[in-house]
Scaffold this motif. Sequence first.
Motif, PDB file in Angstrom:
ATOM      1  N   GLY A   1     -53.156  81.305 -15.113  1.00  0.00           N
ATOM      2  CA  GLY A   1     -52.897  82.572 -15.788  1.00  0.00           C
ATOM      3  C   GLY A   1     -53.961  83.002 -16.779  1.00  0.00           C
ATOM      4  N   THR A   2     -55.090  82.314 -16.812  1.00  0.00           N
ATOM      5  CA  THR A   2     -56.165  82.713 -17.721  1.00  0.00           C
ATOM      6  C   THR A   2     -56.784  84.028 -17.240  1.00  0.00           C
ATOM      7  N   ALA A   3     -57.561  84.634 -18.100  1.00  0.00           N
ATOM      8  CA  ALA A   3     -58.250  85.874 -17.723  1.00  0.00           C
ATOM      9  C   ALA A   3     -59.127  85.633 -16.495  1.00  0.00           C
ATOM     10  N   GLU A   4     -59.821  84.500 -16.466  1.00  0.00           N
ATOM     11  CA  GLU A   4     -60.681  84.169 -15.333  1.00  0.00           C
ATOM     12  C   GLU A   4     -59.857  84.021 -14.053  1.00  0.00           C
ATOM     13  N   ASP A   5     -58.687  83.366 -14.169  1.00  0.00           N
ATOM     14  CA  ASP A   5     -57.807  83.217 -13.004  1.00  0.00           C
ATOM     15  C   ASP A   5     -57.338  84.579 -12.501  1.00  0.00           C
ATOM     16  N   ASN A   6     -57.012  85.478 -13.424  1.00  0.00           N
ATOM     17  CA  ASN A   6     -56.529  86.799 -13.034  1.00  0.00           C
ATOM     18  C   ASN A   6     -57.624  87.623 -12.356  1.00  0.00           C
ATOM     19  N   ILE A   7     -58.832  87.520 -12.845  1.00  0.00           N
ATOM     20  CA  ILE A   7     -59.967  88.213 -12.214  1.00  0.00           C
ATOM     21  C   ILE A   7     -60.179  87.659 -10.811  1.00  0.00           C
TER      22      ILE A   7
ATOM     23  N   LEU B   1     -57.990  86.175  -8.948  1.00  0.00           N
ATOM     24  CA  LEU B   1     -56.847  86.531  -8.115  1.00  0.00           C
ATOM     25  C   LEU B   1     -56.972  87.959  -7.595  1.00  0.00           C
ATOM     26  N   HIS B   2     -57.409  88.870  -8.458  1.00  0.00           N
ATOM     27  CA  HIS B   2     -57.610  90.260  -8.027  1.00  0.00           C
ATOM     28  C   HIS B   2     -58.655  90.313  -6.913  1.00  0.00           C
TER      29      HIS B   2
ATOM     30  N   ASP C   1     -43.329  93.109  -9.935  1.00  0.00           N
ATOM     31  CA  ASP C   1     -43.303  92.470 -11.246  1.00  0.00           C
ATOM     32  C   ASP C   1     -44.552  91.597 -11.404  1.00  0.00           C
ATOM     33  N   PRO C   2     -45.390  91.911 -12.415  1.00  0.00           N
ATOM     34  CA  PRO C   2     -46.626  91.145 -12.594  1.00  0.00           C
ATOM     35  C   PRO C   2     -46.446  89.897 -13.460  1.00  0.00           C
ATOM     36  N   SER C   3     -45.254  89.342 -13.462  1.00  0.00           N
ATOM     37  CA  SER C   3     -44.978  88.169 -14.287  1.00  0.00           C
ATOM     38  C   SER C   3     -45.896  87.008 -13.898  1.00  0.00           C
ATOM     39  N   TYR C   4     -46.013  86.072 -14.813  1.00  0.00           N
ATOM     40  CA  TYR C   4     -46.809  84.877 -14.554  1.00  0.00           C
ATOM     41  C   TYR C   4     -46.316  84.176 -13.285  1.00  0.00           C
ATOM     42  N   ALA C   5     -44.999  84.062 -13.138  1.00  0.00           N
ATOM     43  CA  ALA C   5     -44.433  83.377 -11.961  1.00  0.00           C
ATOM     44  C   ALA C   5     -44.860  84.067 -10.669  1.00  0.00           C
ATOM     45  N   ASN C   6     -44.835  85.396 -10.628  1.00  0.00           N
ATOM     46  CA  ASN C   6     -45.245  86.115  -9.420  1.00  0.00           C
ATOM     47  C   ASN C   6     -46.745  86.005  -9.181  1.00  0.00           C
TER      48      ASN C   6
ATOM     49  N   PRO D   1     -49.437 107.690  -7.233  1.00  0.00           N
ATOM     50  CA  PRO D   1     -49.173 108.300  -8.545  1.00  0.00           C
ATOM     51  C   PRO D   1     -49.218 107.258  -9.667  1.00  0.00           C
ATOM     52  N   GLY D   2     -49.954 107.586 -10.712  1.00  0.00           N
ATOM     53  CA  GLY D   2     -50.101 106.695 -11.856  1.00  0.00           C
ATOM     54  C   GLY D   2     -51.346 105.840 -11.806  1.00  0.00           C
ATOM     55  N   SER D   3     -52.071 105.877 -10.688  1.00  0.00           N
ATOM     56  CA  SER D   3     -53.260 105.031 -10.561  1.00  0.00           C
ATOM     57  C   SER D   3     -54.330 105.380 -11.589  1.00  0.00           C
ATOM     58  N   ASP D   4     -54.350 106.638 -12.029  1.00  0.00           N
ATOM     59  CA  ASP D   4     -55.353 107.055 -13.006  1.00  0.00           C
ATOM     60  C   ASP D   4     -55.054 106.519 -14.406  1.00  0.00           C
ATOM     61  N   LYS D   5     -53.873 105.990 -14.617  1.00  0.00           N
ATOM     62  CA  LYS D   5     -53.486 105.477 -15.934  1.00  0.00           C
ATOM     63  C   LYS D   5     -53.564 103.957 -16.028  1.00  0.00           C
ATOM     64  N   LEU D   6     -53.891 103.315 -14.919  1.00  0.00           N
ATOM     65  CA  LEU D   6     -53.958 101.854 -14.889  1.00  0.00           C
ATOM     66  C   LEU D   6     -55.338 101.387 -14.446  1.00  0.00           C
ATOM     67  N   ASN D   7     -55.715 100.210 -14.905  1.00  0.00           N
ATOM     68  CA  ASN D   7     -57.002  99.616 -14.566  1.00  0.00           C
ATOM     69  C   ASN D   7     -56.863  98.724 -13.322  1.00  0.00           C
ATOM     70  N   TRP D   8     -56.348  99.297 -12.244  1.00  0.00           N
ATOM     71  CA  TRP D   8     -56.043  98.533 -11.039  1.00  0.00           C
ATOM     72  C   TRP D   8     -57.278  97.996 -10.322  1.00  0.00           C
ATOM     73  N   LYS D   9     -58.448  98.564 -10.597  1.00  0.00           N
ATOM     74  CA  LYS D   9     -59.659  98.121  -9.893  1.00  0.00           C
ATOM     75  C   LYS D   9     -60.126  96.742 -10.337  1.00  0.00           C
ATOM     76  N   THR D  10     -59.707  96.294 -11.509  1.00  0.00           N
ATOM     77  CA  THR D  10     -60.122  94.966 -11.981  1.00  0.00           C
ATOM     78  C   THR D  10     -58.950  94.113 -12.444  1.00  0.00           C
ATOM     79  N   SER D  11     -57.790  94.699 -12.677  1.00  0.00           N
ATOM     80  CA  SER D  11     -56.658  93.963 -13.233  1.00  0.00           C
ATOM     81  C   SER D  11     -55.586  93.721 -12.183  1.00  0.00           C
ATOM     82  N   ILE D  12     -55.292  92.448 -11.912  1.00  0.00           N
ATOM     83  CA  ILE D  12     -54.231  92.128 -10.975  1.00  0.00           C
ATOM     84  C   ILE D  12     -52.888  92.566 -11.535  1.00  0.00           C
ATOM     85  N   VAL D  13     -52.714  92.471 -12.849  1.00  0.00           N
ATOM     86  CA  VAL D  13     -51.458  92.908 -13.481  1.00  0.00           C
ATOM     87  C   VAL D  13     -51.264  94.403 -13.252  1.00  0.00           C
TER      88      VAL D  13
END
Length: 120
Positions: free
Chosen positions: A91-97, A99-100, A71-76, A50-62
């Motif tokens: 924590g850059t955009a490239e790092d997050n991509i 990481l996903h 918790d998608p905090s920087y530390a986690n 539930p809620g997957s349709d409201k989030l960009n989970w396919k490309t965003s680790i957050v």
Amino acid sequence: MGIFSSISNAIFGSDEEEAAAPEAAAAPAAAPKRDAISGVDVEQRIGSIPGSDKLNWKTSIVDLMKLVQIDPSYANRKELAQELGNADYSGTAEDNIALHKAVMNKIAAAGGIVPADLKD
């Protein structure tokens, strides 16, 4: 338990959850220990949360972490990156991509069916 294990358990369940299932539901013969990920269509499984349709989970680790209530905090995210072998996570955009993709690759390596566009 590490962050990756938390993500995996949130998507596929854990051995503890299965062990807590009523004994009456078990087959008369001892059931083999399940492989929570092997052969599972990951995109379908995550997409049914539930809620997957409201989030960009396919490309965003957050968004993926939010979806599975971690918790998608920087530390986690940094801890997750270190678990997956990236000691230089900043924590850059490239790092997050990256990481996903690393999370999806690890799920695929464990036997999950992950579409190519969610991996490298």
